[in-house]
Design an enzyme around this catalytic site. Structure first.
Site, short mmCIF file in Angstrom:
data_model
loop_
_atom_site.label_atom_id
_atom_site.label_comp_id
_atom_site.label_asym_id
_atom_site.label_seq_id
_atom_site.Cartn_x
_atom_site.Cartn_y
_atom_site.Cartn_z
N CYS A 112 0.84 -1.21 0.00
CA CYS A 112 0.00 0.00 0.00
C CYS A 112 0.88 1.26 0.00
O CYS A 112 1.54 1.55 -0.97
CB CYS A 112 -1.00 -0.04 1.15
SG CYS A 112 -2.39 1.07 0.89
N HIS A 207 -3.80 -4.94 0.66
CA HIS A 207 -3.24 -5.40 1.94
C HIS A 207 -3.38 -6.92 2.06
O HIS A 207 -4.38 -7.41 2.60
CB HIS A 207 -3.96 -4.74 3.11
CG HIS A 207 -3.60 -3.31 3.34
ND1 HIS A 207 -2.67 -2.92 4.28
CD2 HIS A 207 -4.02 -2.17 2.73
CE1 HIS A 207 -2.54 -1.59 4.26
NE2 HIS A 207 -3.35 -1.12 3.32
N GLU A 209 -2.05 -8.93 4.09
CA GLU A 209 -2.04 -9.42 5.47
C GLU A 209 -3.46 -9.62 6.02
O GLU A 209 -3.66 -10.39 6.94
CB GLU A 209 -1.21 -8.49 6.38
CG GLU A 209 -1.82 -7.13 6.71
CD GLU A 209 -1.57 -6.06 5.64
OE1 GLU A 209 -1.25 -6.41 4.50
OE2 GLU A 209 -1.72 -4.86 5.98
#
Ligand code: MN
Length: 274
Positions: A112, A207, A209
């Site tokens: 990002c 993202h 994660e």
């Protein structure tokens, strides 16, 4: 056997209403994802540039994480939007951290804001405000991506996939050291890049994660960072050294590698075949 240490650059996050109590923090999803693929996460707090060398020496890989907008002064532009979501101290620290990671040949995954910072560091520019890429909380997906054949993300995600989107800025002019590897087909926003020079950098505008264990490809990104993103120097130091005292063949192959100084190796297998 020692685990691969993944440095995760932390944000500066105020935790009280007046913004006086600031924590060095990063989503625990990073730690969980890194541990899930067998690595050891190490959070790196924003600090003085004099500490970056020591931090980078401690880690095997670096993750540059999300957060504030990168200040346009770093790509030679003035601020054209109404926003106070900048942090010059973090920009400067992470630019120093990135530079040092490159100097020490440590592979990087940039996420990002991280991919925007990497693009700026290599001479690229950013769109300061785009529409249709802010879904709010990063859980779940909100738009599709199309990947470019032969790229890392094509291998991990296939031709098309779904990603989350929590960004108000995006890459405008891509730095010459990179190629685009995924776009949002709605508006051609650059969603993933990878380095085409001697560096080993993978950048994602989404993202991953928050999508590990939810969308295929995202856990594999962390596995890729740990197990496949390497410099030759990494193997010389961390992989070959361990075998030096126990195996004559390895001693010989190390000599052979030293003779080939300058030649780059993408994968462990190439070295094992030597
Ligand atoms: Mn997006």
């Amino acid at each position: 056997m020692a685990r691969t240490v993944v440095g995760v650059a932390a944000n500066l996050c105020p935790v009280d209403a007046e913004g006086k109590n600031i924590h060095s923090s990063v989503s625990c999803r990073f730690a969980e994802s890194i541990r899930q693929v067998g690595g050891l996460p190490l959070v790196i707090p924003v600090g003085d540039e004099s500490v970056v060398r020591d931090y980078v020496e401690m880690i095997d890989k670096l993750i540059l994480t999300g957060g504030q907008n990168v200040h346009p002064q770093f790509y030679g532009e003035k601020k054209t939007i109404e926003s106070d979501d900048y942090n010059l101290v973090r920009d400067e620290f992470e630019l120093a951290l990135l530079k040092e990671a490159l100097r020490q040949n440590k592979p990087i995954m940039a996420i990002c804001r991280g991919v925007q910072l990497v693009n700026v560091a290599f001479g690229g520019t950013l769109n300061q405000e785009i529409e249709g890429h802010w879904q709010g909380l990063p859980f779940g997906t909100s738009h599709s991506i199309e990947t470019v054949e032969g790229s890392v993300v094509a291998k991990l995600f296939g031709k098309e996939s779904q990603v989350n989107s929590v960004h108000r800025q995006s890459i405008k002019d891509l730095a010459p050291n990179f190629r685009v590897t995924a776009i949002d087909p709605r508006d051609q926003t650059i969603e993933a890049i990878e380095s085409i020079d001697e560096h080993r950098i993978i950048g994602l505008q989404w993202h991953p994660e928050f999508l590990v264990n939810e969308e295929d490809g995202n856990l594999e990104l962390f596995e890729y960072l740990l197990n496949e993103l390497f410099f030759q120097n990494f193997w010389n130091v961390r992989f070959l050294r361990k075998r030096l005292n126990s195996d004559k063949n390895w001693r010989n192959s190390t000599k052979k590698l030293e003779k080939n100084e300058g030649k780059r190796y993408d994968r462990k297998e190439e070295i094992l075949e030597e």
